[in-house]
Motif scaffolding. Structure first.
Motif, PDB file in Angstrom:
ATOM      1  N   VAL A 109       0.860  -1.177   0.000  1.00  0.00           N
ATOM      2  CA  VAL A 109       0.000   0.000   0.000  1.00  0.00           C
ATOM      3  C   VAL A 109       0.901   1.233   0.000  1.00  0.00           C
ATOM      4  CG1 VAL A 109      -1.677   1.306   1.396  1.00  0.00           C
ATOM      5  CG2 VAL A 109      -1.844  -1.202   1.228  1.00  0.00           C
ATOM      6  N   VAL A 110       0.492   2.283  -0.710  1.00  0.00           N
ATOM      7  CA  VAL A 110       1.262   3.532  -0.740  1.00  0.00           C
ATOM      8  C   VAL A 110       0.374   4.649  -0.223  1.00  0.00           C
ATOM      9  CG1 VAL A 110       2.553   5.162  -2.180  1.00  0.00           C
ATOM     10  CG2 VAL A 110       2.594   2.708  -2.724  1.00  0.00           C
ATOM     11  N   ARG A 111       0.926   5.456   0.663  1.00  0.00           N
ATOM     12  CA  ARG A 111       0.223   6.614   1.231  1.00  0.00           C
ATOM     13  C   ARG A 111       1.018   7.880   0.911  1.00  0.00           C
ATOM     14  NH1 ARG A 111      -3.587   4.738   4.601  1.00  0.00           N
ATOM     15  NH2 ARG A 111      -3.280   2.701   5.535  1.00  0.00           N
ATOM     16  N   LEU A 112       0.325   9.008   0.917  1.00  0.00           N
ATOM     17  CA  LEU A 112       0.983  10.303   0.728  1.00  0.00           C
ATOM     18  C   LEU A 112       0.084  11.376   1.273  1.00  0.00           C
ATOM     19  CD1 LEU A 112      -0.546  11.972  -1.778  1.00  0.00           C
ATOM     20  CD2 LEU A 112       0.633  10.281  -3.144  1.00  0.00           C
ATOM     21  N   ASN A 113       0.646  12.548   1.412  1.00  0.00           N
ATOM     22  CA  ASN A 113      -0.194  13.715   1.653  1.00  0.00           C
ATOM     23  C   ASN A 113       0.224  14.805   0.693  1.00  0.00           C
ATOM     24  OD1 ASN A 113       2.085  14.006   3.698  1.00  0.00           O
ATOM     25  ND2 ASN A 113       1.141  16.031   3.823  1.00  0.00           N
ATOM     26  N   VAL A 114      -0.757  15.563   0.268  1.00  0.00           N
ATOM     27  CA  VAL A 114      -0.563  16.649  -0.686  1.00  0.00           C
ATOM     28  C   VAL A 114      -1.288  17.866  -0.119  1.00  0.00           C
ATOM     29  CG1 VAL A 114      -2.560  15.948  -2.101  1.00  0.00           C
ATOM     30  CG2 VAL A 114      -0.702  17.239  -3.152  1.00  0.00           C
ATOM     31  N   LEU A 115      -0.761  19.038  -0.392  1.00  0.00           N
ATOM     32  CA  LEU A 115      -1.394  20.250   0.118  1.00  0.00           C
ATOM     33  C   LEU A 115      -2.746  20.493  -0.556  1.00  0.00           C
ATOM     34  CD1 LEU A 115       1.731  22.574   0.218  1.00  0.00           C
ATOM     35  CD2 LEU A 115       0.481  21.670   2.196  1.00  0.00           C
ATOM     36  N   GLN A 116      -3.689  21.002   0.215  1.00  0.00           N
ATOM     37  CA  GLN A 116      -5.000  21.364  -0.329  1.00  0.00           C
ATOM     38  C   GLN A 116      -4.796  22.292  -1.528  1.00  0.00           C
ATOM     39  OE1 GLN A 116      -8.010  20.388   0.171  1.00  0.00           O
ATOM     40  NE2 GLN A 116      -8.156  19.622   2.264  1.00  0.00           N
ATOM     41  N   GLY A 117      -5.490  22.003  -2.616  1.00  0.00           N
ATOM     42  CA  GLY A 117      -5.439  22.858  -3.798  1.00  0.00           C
ATOM     43  C   GLY A 117      -4.241  22.637  -4.695  1.00  0.00           C
ATOM     44  N   SER A 118      -3.344  21.723  -4.336  1.00  0.00           N
ATOM     45  CA  SER A 118      -2.158  21.482  -5.157  1.00  0.00           C
ATOM     46  C   SER A 118      -2.538  20.784  -6.456  1.00  0.00           C
ATOM     47  CB  SER A 118      -1.150  20.611  -4.404  1.00  0.00           C
ATOM     48  OG  SER A 118      -0.106  20.223  -5.278  1.00  0.00           O
ATOM     49  N   PRO A 119      -1.991  21.244  -7.584  1.00  0.00           N
ATOM     50  CA  PRO A 119      -2.256  20.548  -8.844  1.00  0.00           C
ATOM     51  C   PRO A 119      -1.678  19.123  -8.873  1.00  0.00           C
ATOM     52  CG  PRO A 119      -0.837  22.484  -9.196  1.00  0.00           C
ATOM     53  CD  PRO A 119      -1.205  22.458  -7.750  1.00  0.00           C
ATOM     54  N   ALA A 120      -0.747  18.815  -7.995  1.00  0.00           N
ATOM     55  CA  ALA A 120      -0.178  17.466  -7.933  1.00  0.00           C
ATOM     56  C   ALA A 120      -1.234  16.425  -7.587  1.00  0.00           C
ATOM     57  CB  ALA A 120       0.965  17.416  -6.922  1.00  0.00           C
ATOM     58  N   ARG A 121      -2.287  16.841  -6.924  1.00  0.00           N
ATOM     59  CA  ARG A 121      -3.342  15.889  -6.552  1.00  0.00           C
ATOM     60  C   ARG A 121      -3.900  15.174  -7.777  1.00  0.00           C
ATOM     61  NH1 ARG A 121      -8.700  17.112  -2.847  1.00  0.00           N
ATOM     62  NH2 ARG A 121      -9.798  15.182  -3.381  1.00  0.00           N
ATOM     63  N   ARG A 122      -4.041  15.879  -8.889  1.00  0.00           N
ATOM     64  CA  ARG A 122      -4.573  15.260 -10.117  1.00  0.00           C
ATOM     65  C   ARG A 122      -3.656  14.144 -10.606  1.00  0.00           C
ATOM     66  NH1 ARG A 122      -5.461  20.655 -10.970  1.00  0.00           N
ATOM     67  NH2 ARG A 122      -3.800  20.828 -12.509  1.00  0.00           N
ATOM     68  N   LEU A 123      -2.342  14.346 -10.513  1.00  0.00           N
ATOM     69  CA  LEU A 123      -1.390  13.298 -10.895  1.00  0.00           C
ATOM     70  C   LEU A 123      -1.619  12.053 -10.047  1.00  0.00           C
ATOM     71  CD1 LEU A 123       1.255  12.273 -12.315  1.00  0.00           C
ATOM     72  CD2 LEU A 123       2.479  13.293 -10.383  1.00  0.00           C
ATOM     73  N   TYR A 124      -1.744  12.239  -8.756  1.00  0.00           N
ATOM     74  CA  TYR A 124      -1.940  11.104  -7.861  1.00  0.00           C
ATOM     75  C   TYR A 124      -3.270  10.399  -8.128  1.00  0.00           C
ATOM     76  CZ  TYR A 124       1.992  13.293  -5.494  1.00  0.00           C
ATOM     77  OH  TYR A 124       3.218  13.844  -5.211  1.00  0.00           O
ATOM     78  N   GLU A 125      -4.313  11.155  -8.367  1.00  0.00           N
ATOM     79  CA  GLU A 125      -5.612  10.544  -8.664  1.00  0.00           C
ATOM     80  C   GLU A 125      -5.559   9.730  -9.957  1.00  0.00           C
ATOM     81  OE1 GLU A 125      -8.023  14.082  -8.444  1.00  0.00           O
ATOM     82  OE2 GLU A 125      -8.575  13.664  -6.344  1.00  0.00           O
ATOM     83  N   ARG A 126      -4.849  10.244 -10.970  1.00  0.00           N
ATOM     84  CA  ARG A 126      -4.713   9.493 -12.227  1.00  0.00           C
ATOM     85  C   ARG A 126      -3.980   8.170 -12.022  1.00  0.00           C
ATOM     86  NH1 ARG A 126      -3.197  14.550 -14.383  1.00  0.00           N
ATOM     87  NH2 ARG A 126      -1.049  13.860 -14.558  1.00  0.00           N
ATOM     88  N   HIS A 127      -3.190   8.069 -10.970  1.00  0.00           N
ATOM     89  CA  HIS A 127      -2.427   6.849 -10.691  1.00  0.00           C
ATOM     90  C   HIS A 127      -3.074   5.992  -9.601  1.00  0.00           C
ATOM     91  CE1 HIS A 127       0.531   8.879 -13.183  1.00  0.00           C
ATOM     92  NE2 HIS A 127       0.999   7.670 -13.404  1.00  0.00           N
ATOM     93  N   GLY A 128      -4.346   6.235  -9.338  1.00  0.00           N
ATOM     94  CA  GLY A 128      -5.099   5.341  -8.465  1.00  0.00           C
ATOM     95  C   GLY A 128      -5.179   5.720  -7.003  1.00  0.00           C
ATOM     96  N   PHE A 129      -4.656   6.873  -6.615  1.00  0.00           N
ATOM     97  CA  PHE A 129      -4.762   7.304  -5.217  1.00  0.00           C
ATOM     98  C   PHE A 129      -6.165   7.848  -4.960  1.00  0.00           C
ATOM     99  CE2 PHE A 129      -0.207   7.250  -5.704  1.00  0.00           C
ATOM    100  CZ  PHE A 129       0.271   6.911  -4.457  1.00  0.00           C
ATOM    101  N   THR A 130      -6.670   7.571  -3.779  1.00  0.00           N
ATOM    102  CA  THR A 130      -7.964   8.096  -3.360  1.00  0.00           C
ATOM    103  C   THR A 130      -7.791   8.802  -2.020  1.00  0.00           C
ATOM    104  OG1 THR A 130      -8.558   6.011  -2.273  1.00  0.00           O
ATOM    105  CG2 THR A 130      -9.283   6.298  -4.559  1.00  0.00           C
ATOM    106  N   VAL A 131      -8.695   9.732  -1.748  1.00  0.00           N
ATOM    107  CA  VAL A 131      -8.631  10.502  -0.503  1.00  0.00           C
ATOM    108  C   VAL A 131      -9.019   9.594   0.654  1.00  0.00           C
ATOM    109  CG1 VAL A 131      -9.609  12.432   0.783  1.00  0.00           C
ATOM    110  CG2 VAL A 131      -9.104  12.680  -1.662  1.00  0.00           C
ATOM    111  N   GLU A 132      -8.191   9.605   1.674  1.00  0.00           N
ATOM    112  CA  GLU A 132      -8.471   8.868   2.903  1.00  0.00           C
ATOM    113  C   GLU A 132      -9.045   9.824   3.953  1.00  0.00           C
ATOM    114  OE1 GLU A 132      -6.344   5.094   4.831  1.00  0.00           O
ATOM    115  OE2 GLU A 132      -5.030   6.840   4.642  1.00  0.00           O
TER     116      GLU A 132
END
Length: 157
Positions: A109-132
Motif C-alpha cells: 500500500v502507498v500513502r501520501l499527503n498533498v497540500l489542499q489545492g495542489s495541482p499534484a493531486r490530479r497526478l496522484y488521482e490518475r495513478h489510483g490514489f484516493t482521498v483517505e
C-alpha cells in the motif's frame, strides 16, 4: 519527454532537495497562509532519509527528487518535487509509475499527503490514489496495490 535518470540520494544532497522543496511548495503554502522560508527548508532537513530517496536528473542535471519511506502498514511517498520547468512533461508520471509498479509487485500500500489545492493531486488521482482523510491544509491519500496482471486505468470487461 526529456531523457531522465534516477539515482540514489546521499547525505550531501539534502540542501539541493531542501531548496527545491521551498521553490515548489511556495505558491501553495503562501495560498494556505503557511509559507515560512526557514521552516519549509528545515522540515525537509529534519526528515531527509537519503536511504529512501532518489534524485531525478535530466542530462546529468538535478531536476527533482522522490522518497518512498517504508512504514508499518504502507510505504509513504514523500518529497516528490520537480523543478518547475520540468513539470508537466511526463517525467513525474513516469517516475511515479515506476515506483508504483514496484509497490504493486510487492503488494505494498502507498500513502501520501498533498497540500489542499495542489495541482499534484490530479497526478496522484490518475495513478489510483484516493482521498483517505483531509484537513484544512493537507489531503491524505492512499493507493492499494494493483492486482497482478491489472494496470491502473486499464479497462476490464
Amino acid at each position: 519527454m526529456a531523457d531522465w535518470e534516477i539515482r540514489p540520494a546521499s547525505v550531501a544532497d539534502v540542501e539541493a532537495v531542501a531548496e527545491l522543496r521551498a521553490v515548489v511548495l511556495r505558491a501553495d503554502l503562501e495560498r494556505l497562509g503557511r509559507y515560512d522560508a526557514q521552516r519549509v527548508r528545515q522540515r525537509l532537513r529534519d526528515g531527509f532519509a537519503p536511504e529512501h530517496t532518489w534524485l531525478i536528473e535530466v542530462g546529468g542535471v538535478f531536476a527533482g527528487c522522490v522518497a518512498l519511506r517504508p512504514a508499518e502498514d504502507a510505504h509513504w511517498l514523500e518529497h516528490f518535487y520537480l523543478v518547475p520547468h520540468r513539470q508537466g512533461g511526463g517525467i513525474g508520471a513516469a517516475v511515479l509509475r515506476g515506483l508504483l509498479e514496484r509497490c504493486d509487485r510487492d503488494g505494498t500500500v502507498v500513502r501520501l499527503n498533498v497540500l489542499q489545492g495542489s495541482p499534484a493531486r490530479r497526478l496522484y488521482e490518475r495513478h489510483g490514489f484516493t482521498v483517505e482523510t483531509e484537513d484544512p491544509v493537507d489531503v491524505f491519500m492512499v493507493r492499494e496495490p494493483a492486482r497482478a496482471g491489472a494496470r491502473a486505468g486499464a479497462r476490464t470487461s
